[in-house]
Design an enzyme around this catalytic site. Structure first.
Site, short mmCIF file in Angstrom:
data_model
loop_
_atom_site.label_atom_id
_atom_site.label_comp_id
_atom_site.label_asym_id
_atom_site.label_seq_id
_atom_site.Cartn_x
_atom_site.Cartn_y
_atom_site.Cartn_z
N CYS A 167 0.63 -1.22 -0.01
CA CYS A 167 -0.02 0.07 0.09
C CYS A 167 0.88 1.05 -0.08
O CYS A 167 0.41 2.52 0.03
CB CYS A 167 -0.97 0.08 1.13
SG CYS A 167 -2.11 -1.47 1.22
N HIS A 307 -2.07 7.97 6.77
CA HIS A 307 -2.28 6.52 5.99
C HIS A 307 -3.80 6.20 6.83
O HIS A 307 -4.65 5.76 5.88
CB HIS A 307 -1.54 5.63 6.32
CG HIS A 307 -1.56 4.30 5.69
ND1 HIS A 307 -1.53 4.09 4.23
CD2 HIS A 307 -1.77 3.01 6.01
CE1 HIS A 307 -1.52 3.00 3.86
NE2 HIS A 307 -1.86 2.17 5.07
N GLU A 318 0.19 5.30 14.19
CA GLU A 318 0.50 6.61 13.33
C GLU A 318 0.31 7.95 13.92
O GLU A 318 1.10 8.99 13.80
CB GLU A 318 -0.50 6.52 11.97
CG GLU A 318 0.12 7.92 10.86
CD GLU A 318 -0.76 7.58 9.77
OE1 GLU A 318 -0.43 8.41 8.76
OE2 GLU A 318 -1.75 6.83 9.52
N LYS A 339 -9.32 8.07 3.33
CA LYS A 339 -10.02 6.62 3.18
C LYS A 339 -11.35 6.80 4.04
O LYS A 339 -12.00 5.48 3.64
CB LYS A 339 -8.81 5.85 3.89
CG LYS A 339 -7.51 5.50 3.20
CD LYS A 339 -6.66 4.49 3.85
CE LYS A 339 -5.52 4.39 3.05
NZ LYS A 339 -4.58 5.62 3.35
N HIS A 344 -9.92 2.03 0.82
CA HIS A 344 -8.33 2.14 0.89
C HIS A 344 -8.05 1.40 -0.63
O HIS A 344 -8.37 0.22 -0.87
CB HIS A 344 -7.82 0.96 1.89
CG HIS A 344 -6.51 1.01 2.37
ND1 HIS A 344 -5.28 1.33 1.15
CD2 HIS A 344 -5.81 0.19 2.98
CE1 HIS A 344 -4.19 1.12 1.48
NE2 HIS A 344 -4.24 0.58 2.85
N PHE A 407 1.85 -3.49 3.68
CA PHE A 407 2.32 -4.70 4.44
C PHE A 407 3.93 -5.17 4.20
O PHE A 407 4.32 -4.83 3.16
CB PHE A 407 1.41 -5.92 3.84
CG PHE A 407 0.02 -6.16 4.31
CD1 PHE A 407 -0.15 -5.17 5.40
CD2 PHE A 407 -0.94 -6.86 3.73
CE1 PHE A 407 -1.72 -5.39 5.82
CE2 PHE A 407 -2.08 -7.32 4.51
CZ PHE A 407 -2.82 -6.13 5.15
#
Length: 421
Positions: A167, A307, A318, A339, A344, A407
């Site tokens: 991502c 994010h 975060e 998002k 996402h 990831f």
């Protein structure tokens, strides 16, 4: 060696909020959700039955039948968004354009998942008769092929490849394009990301990891970053593409300039296959690297497009990273997760959120994080920060920082600011 300056001269987008930049941005400012029941396949037996799909997109409106057969949906989105961005930039009207110095770097975290699923399923059903695959199977599936199609359409002979870092992919693509231009290796890049993974393997795979929200009774409110009741992310799809250009090249042809790209930072969590570092170590390193690259301090940033996926662990880590890095300055800037509206977009998410950051800088408007309910607050999150909940906020945005994490512990941060002579 003096580094060249890099500006944004074109934008294109196909998203769950709209099929161009203008409609996507207007919906984001209005706080609209792109979520709804899945239509790409029958999801009635899946734990998650909704997603943020692109609406009213027909491949036949953009490609002839022969071309359509060569393109997975993710590449269709990429090519259409690229066409918008190139047209918006006016690059093709430039006199004496050196196509050897225009490159394409368009990322995907997964690529042609639907194509792979279809072909693998066909073999599984017919394996007793031996393998029989579509000749377009491999070139439709691979995650770099969108860049190839774009370069062939325009005859751009500069550096051409895809980037895969889950991502974080399209933030990495933007950073690569930015660095190649400022080092003098190219005059312009078509860059960004695309993804189309809302199919059984995508939804089922993320469901098996307990990564997706299962709020099937209320899809529009399911993506709720920073709310205590968040239960996972909502999958999105689409593409966002930027035209990055060397400043003097852009000025020489009289191009409009949206913003300037000034920094890119990258890091690794080195912690877990899928979970972010609990204290936000990698996120902090990535943001600090981007600030250092831009020659900026924390006081120079007015907006962070986080994010913010709406996962229990990721959102907390975060915010810890932001508070730790920015200190008192964290209370002076605005934070939002778009998002909450788009879902996402996996490998395309960085490019879309870079686009939102560019528009925020251009218009001095911070888009909201929707679906936050008063009182539904996580004790691990500092709500004295300016989260821009539920409603867009008008404020000066001199510079914006956009995070994307993937990831594997991949972290990538892009900084854009107002263009000044």
């Amino acid at each position: 060696m003096e580094l060249k300056r890099v500006v944004v001269t074109g934008l294109g987008a196909i998203t769950p909020l709209g099929n161009d930049v203008a409609s996507t941005w207007e919906a984001a400012k209005a706080g609209k959700s792109g979520a709804g029941p899945i239509t790409h396949f029958d999801a009635s037996k899946f734990k998650t039955q909704f997603a943020c799909e692109v609406k009213d997109f027909k491949a036949s409106d953009h490609f002839d039948r022969k071309k359509e057969r060569q393109l997975d949906l993710y590449a269709q989105y990429a090519l259409v968004a690229a066409r918008q961005a190139v047209a918006d930039s006016g690059l093709e009207e430039a006199s004496n354009l050196d196509r050897n110095r225009v490159g394409v770097i368009v990322a995907a975290g997964i690529g042609g998942l639907h194509t792979f699923e279809e072909e693998a399923g066909y073999y599984a059903m017919n394996k007793e008769n031996g393998p029989k695959y579509n000749p377009f199977f491999i070139p439709k599936m691979i995650a770099d092929i969108a860049s190839g199609h774009i370069s062939m359409e325009y005859g751009y002979h500069g550096p051409n490849y895809g980037v895969v870092s889950a991502c974080a992919s399209s933030n990495n693509a933007i950073i690569d394009a930015f660095n190649l231009i400022r080092l003098g290796k190219a005059d312009a890049f078509v860059t960004g990301g695309a993804e189309a993974a809302i199919y059984p393997a995508g939804v089922g795979g993320f469901n098996s990891m307990h990564a997706l929200s299962t709020r099937n009774d209320s899809p529009e409110t399911a993506s709720r970053p920073f709310s205590k009741s968040r239960d996972g992310f909502v999958m999105g799809e689409g593409s966002a593409v930027l035209i990055l250009e060397e400043l003097e090249h852009a000025k020489a042809r009289g191009a409009k300039i949206y913003a300037e790209v000034v920094g890119g930072g990258m890091s690794a969590d080195a912690h877990h296959l899928t979970a972010t570092h609990p204290e936000g170590l990698g996120a902090k390193l990535s943001m600090q690297a981007a600030l250092d690259d831009a020659g900026m301090t924390v006081d120079d940033i007015d907006y962070i497009n986080v994010h913010g996926t709406s996962t229990p662990v990721g959102d907390v880590s975060e915010i810890k990273a932001i508070v730790d890095l920015f200190g008192p300055a964290a209370h002076k800037l605005n934070i939002s997760s778009t998002k909450s509206m788009t879902g996402h977009l996996l490998g395309a998410t960085g490019a879309l959120e870079a686009m939102f950051s560019i528009k925020a800088v251009q218009e001095d408007i911070v888009p909201p994080t929707i679906n936050h309910e008063e009182g539904d607050e996580d004790e691990n999150i500092d709500y004295s920060l300016n989260f821009t909940f539920n409603k867009a906020q008008q404020r000066p945005v001199r510079a914006a920082l956009s995070n994307a994490f993937g990831f594997g512990g991949h972290n990538a941060t892009v900084i854009v600011k107002k263009y000044e002579e």
